[in-house]
Design a protein around this motif. Sequence first.
Motif, short mmCIF file in Angstrom:
data_model
loop_
_atom_site.label_atom_id
_atom_site.label_comp_id
_atom_site.label_asym_id
_atom_site.label_seq_id
_atom_site.Cartn_x
_atom_site.Cartn_y
_atom_site.Cartn_z
N HIS A 21 32.03 22.33 40.22
CA HIS A 21 31.13 22.51 39.09
C HIS A 21 31.37 21.36 38.10
CE1 HIS A 21 29.54 24.22 35.36
NE2 HIS A 21 28.87 25.11 36.09
N PRO A 22 30.32 20.79 37.53
CA PRO A 22 30.49 19.63 36.64
C PRO A 22 31.43 19.88 35.46
CG PRO A 22 28.17 19.95 37.18
CD PRO A 22 28.90 21.13 37.73
N GLU A 23 31.57 21.13 35.02
CA GLU A 23 32.41 21.42 33.86
C GLU A 23 33.78 21.98 34.25
OE1 GLU A 23 30.33 23.84 31.02
OE2 GLU A 23 28.42 22.86 31.48
N ASP A 24 34.07 22.01 35.55
CA ASP A 24 35.31 22.64 36.01
C ASP A 24 36.36 21.58 36.30
OD1 ASP A 24 37.18 24.46 36.86
OD2 ASP A 24 36.24 24.83 38.80
N THR A 25 37.46 21.62 35.57
CA THR A 25 38.56 20.67 35.78
C THR A 25 39.75 21.31 36.51
OG1 THR A 25 39.50 21.21 33.61
CG2 THR A 25 37.93 19.38 33.72
N TYR A 26 39.62 22.58 36.88
CA TYR A 26 40.70 23.31 37.53
C TYR A 26 40.93 22.76 38.95
CZ TYR A 26 43.10 27.28 39.70
OH TYR A 26 43.98 28.08 40.38
N GLY A 27 42.18 22.59 39.32
CA GLY A 27 42.50 21.96 40.60
C GLY A 27 42.40 22.85 41.81
N GLY A 28 42.45 24.17 41.63
CA GLY A 28 42.34 25.08 42.78
C GLY A 28 43.66 25.73 43.13
N HIS A 37 44.27 24.35 51.00
CA HIS A 37 43.18 23.41 50.77
C HIS A 37 42.93 23.09 49.30
CE1 HIS A 37 42.12 26.01 54.39
NE2 HIS A 37 42.45 24.84 54.90
N GLY A 38 43.69 23.67 48.40
CA GLY A 38 43.49 23.38 46.99
C GLY A 38 42.20 23.97 46.47
N ASP A 39 41.14 23.14 46.40
CA ASP A 39 39.90 23.57 45.77
C ASP A 39 38.81 23.96 46.77
OD1 ASP A 39 39.40 21.01 46.69
OD2 ASP A 39 38.64 20.24 44.79
N LEU A 96 36.62 27.17 48.52
CA LEU A 96 35.97 28.28 47.83
C LEU A 96 36.99 29.28 47.30
CD1 LEU A 96 33.35 29.78 47.01
CD2 LEU A 96 33.48 30.94 49.24
N GLU A 97 37.92 29.72 48.15
CA GLU A 97 38.93 30.67 47.70
C GLU A 97 39.77 30.08 46.58
OE1 GLU A 97 41.00 33.36 50.50
OE2 GLU A 97 42.85 32.38 49.83
N GLY A 98 40.06 28.80 46.67
CA GLY A 98 40.90 28.16 45.67
C GLY A 98 40.28 28.11 44.29
N VAL A 99 38.94 28.06 44.23
CA VAL A 99 38.28 27.93 42.92
C VAL A 99 37.52 29.18 42.48
CG1 VAL A 99 38.09 25.43 43.08
CG2 VAL A 99 36.20 26.87 43.92
N ALA A 100 37.38 30.18 43.39
CA ALA A 100 36.54 31.33 43.02
C ALA A 100 37.18 32.69 43.25
CB ALA A 100 35.20 31.26 43.77
N ALA A 101 38.34 32.76 43.90
CA ALA A 101 39.02 34.05 44.04
C ALA A 101 39.64 34.47 42.71
CB ALA A 101 40.08 33.96 45.13
N GLY A 102 40.05 35.73 42.64
CA GLY A 102 40.57 36.28 41.40
C GLY A 102 41.64 35.44 40.72
N PRO A 103 42.66 34.96 41.46
CA PRO A 103 43.72 34.18 40.81
C PRO A 103 43.20 32.93 40.11
CG PRO A 103 44.47 34.94 42.94
CD PRO A 103 43.01 35.28 42.86
N SER A 104 42.13 32.34 40.62
CA SER A 104 41.61 31.13 39.97
C SER A 104 41.05 31.44 38.58
CB SER A 104 40.52 30.48 40.84
OG SER A 104 39.33 31.25 40.83
N LEU A 105 40.46 32.62 38.43
CA LEU A 105 39.95 33.00 37.11
C LEU A 105 41.08 33.09 36.09
CD1 LEU A 105 37.45 35.76 38.27
CD2 LEU A 105 36.81 33.66 37.07
#
Length: 286
Positions: free
Chosen positions: A160-167, A172-174, A176-185
């Motif tokens: 996402h253009p505004e997402d700086t989170y590494g995952g 695999h880091g970032d 889908l699971e790395g950036v969208a599962a519960g822990p990423s929130l």
Amino acid sequence: MLYGAIEAGGTKFVCAVSDENLDIKERVSIPTTVPEETMTAVFAFFDQHDVASIGVGSFGPIDVNKKSETYGYITSTPKLAWAHYNFLGALTERYDVPVAWTTDVNAAAYGELKKGAAVGKDSCLYITVGTGIGGGVVIDGKIINGYGHPEVGHILVRKHPEDTYGGACPYHGDCLEGVAAGPSLEQRHGIKGHELGAKHKAWDIEAYYLAQAIMSYTLILSPEMVVMGGGVMKQTQLFPLMRASFEKQMNGYVATPPLEDYIVPCGLGDNAGITGCLLLAIEEVN
């Protein structure tokens, strides 16, 4: 005649016994600790029931390739006590009955197709978004496996253009699971997802990733319905956000059913997995 089911999750095992009409006679929940402890409790439950077959939907990854020497094993799971555990072997050594063996999300997909949100369809994709992201695929009424089973949570996604989170994914880091599962929130925003307000920007980012993934699955699998479950999807504000993001990202390239009928909440709730396991157990001997 009675049939057994085990929905083996990373947090708990749900074991149930039902008749051919899915009328559950007894059901228990067992904490997922280590194999020796958890399976002792599983055996204590099924030792009380004369079942004709057992359906198992397990957390994974698992080996579903019947040609493999490790068919029936849990394989490279991050739950290290269960890594390379011969789950199917332990059951068949204890009980001389047929055992249907698949992933927990495949079982949930099958349950949703037969008894849940996707009743009347020939195909559906079930996605669970919680501590991790997983998915099961049913096409032409059959669970899809190949050399292994689908791992839809680990596809790579455009950030996402505004997402700086590494995952958060250790593999695999970032993805889908790395950036969208519960822990990423929680890691991205400093508080648990359910504590974020319904209008928080976090949900726009979450919807973007999930919609992007659903677009990829649509282009590859073309299911008749995408059924969403898991703890994160209890945030119902995600559904209109996902549909809007999906429409924007797909940009009219392929046709789908109306999005309100295409990207939908699960119909069976937390019972999708155990229902699918029972159905598979019944079909194993009928």
